[in-house]
Design a protein around this motif. Structure first.
Motif, short mmCIF file in Angstrom:
data_model
loop_
_atom_site.label_atom_id
_atom_site.label_comp_id
_atom_site.label_asym_id
_atom_site.label_seq_id
_atom_site.Cartn_x
_atom_site.Cartn_y
_atom_site.Cartn_z
N UNK A 163 -6.20 13.77 5.87
CA UNK A 163 -5.93 14.05 4.47
C UNK A 163 -4.57 13.44 4.19
N UNK A 164 -4.56 12.49 3.28
CA UNK A 164 -3.32 11.79 2.96
C UNK A 164 -3.31 11.39 1.49
N UNK A 165 -2.16 11.30 0.93
CA UNK A 165 -2.03 10.74 -0.40
C UNK A 165 -1.99 9.22 -0.27
N UNK A 166 -2.21 8.53 -1.39
CA UNK A 166 -2.40 7.08 -1.30
C UNK A 166 -1.11 6.34 -0.97
N UNK A 167 0.02 6.90 -1.34
CA UNK A 167 1.29 6.19 -1.14
C UNK A 167 1.53 5.79 0.31
N UNK A 168 1.33 6.69 1.30
CA UNK A 168 1.54 6.27 2.70
C UNK A 168 0.62 5.13 3.12
N UNK A 169 -0.62 5.14 2.64
CA UNK A 169 -1.55 4.06 2.98
C UNK A 169 -1.04 2.74 2.40
N UNK A 170 -0.64 2.79 1.14
CA UNK A 170 -0.13 1.59 0.46
C UNK A 170 1.14 1.08 1.14
#
Length: 266
Positions: free
Chosen positions: A98-105
């Protein structure tokens, strides 16, 4: 077939248990022990939270967990290393971030997905990623290439039209939010919860896992009669919070709690 889809297709129980906790709370060495203990205590799929400074979908218990985790230096290498150590303990159990998109980006989509897959992660839950965007479609395509799943959240306010549109970029299972608001333990759920879950299952032809607010064996037992999975986060995170630095005691409490939930299923 993704590993998550295969797991649901071959499950022996009516419902699966999907516990959640935040990586790095209070530190990453403890996270490895907590993850392994939870897997030993009945978890079918384990959801791991990546610490992020603005966890808008989370209530106070998980927000405090994230704040404690971020007191440690944030390091993607540490995230993936910790995940891999948890995965190696029981490699047959799918892991989900479960992660928000900012870390992926920030990490770079391709790099993030490759390292996550190598660490044992089979799917992503991203609360702040709108399904009807180019980013969502591109991410879904990138996940498909790696046999990974994009797990969307659906709330009681999601319209039937929107549910139909979600089919395009949904896989693995659906995370059904049982009530309005953020994560947190609750006493009661809507009277039409069973009807909503059965309807979603028919429309989407995917397993439906219920989360947000479930905390007691009695609640889990009730909802497990009609949901394909039970997701529990805040109650587990509260055990970690209240245990402080006592990792041994925390593992014992986590084991007892997770077994009580798992053994409540029909």
């Amino acid at each position: 077939m993704s590993k998550i889809k295969d797991y649901f297709a071959n499950k022996t129980n009516k419902s699966v248990f999907v516990p959640f906790f935040t990586l790095g709370d209070p530190h990453y060495e403890a996270s490895v022990k907590y993850g392994q203990t939870i897997l030993d205590s009945g978890a079918d799929i384990l959801e791991l939270g990546i610490p992020f400074s603005d966890p808008v979908a989370d209530g106070p218990v998980i927000q405090r967990a994230v704040a404690r985790a971020l007191k440690n230096p944030f390091d993607f290498a540490k995230i993936f290393q910790t995940t891999k150590q948890i995965h190696s303990h029981k490699p047959d159990r799918p892991l989900v971030y479960l992660t928000y998109f900012n870390p992926i980006y920030h990490c770079g989509v391709a790099s993030f997905l490759d390292q996550a897959k190598d660490s044992g992660v089979e799917g992503l839950v991203i609360p702040d990623l709108p399904f009807d965007t180019q980013e969502s479609e591109d991410l879904f395509a990138a996940l498909e290439k790696r046999d990974m799943d994009l797990i969307h959240l659906i709330t009681p306010a999601t319209t039937k039209r929107r549910v139909q549109a979600l089919k395009k970029t949904s896989s693995g299972f659906i995370y059904y939010v049982t009530s309005f608001g953020v994560t947190g333990e609750r006493r009661e759920f809507s009277l039409d919860l069973e009807e909503r879950i059965r309807s979603l299952k028919e429309i989407l032809q995917l397993p439906i896992c219920a989360g947000f607010g479930i905390s007691s064996p009695e609640q889990a037992s009730q909802i497990a009669h009609y949901a394909d999975g039970i997701i529990i986060g805040s109650a587990i995170q509260r055990i970690i919070e209240e245990s402080g630095a006592d990792t041994v005691a925390c593992c014992q409490k986590l084991s007892e709690y997770c077994l009580s939930i798992r053994n409540s299923f029909p």
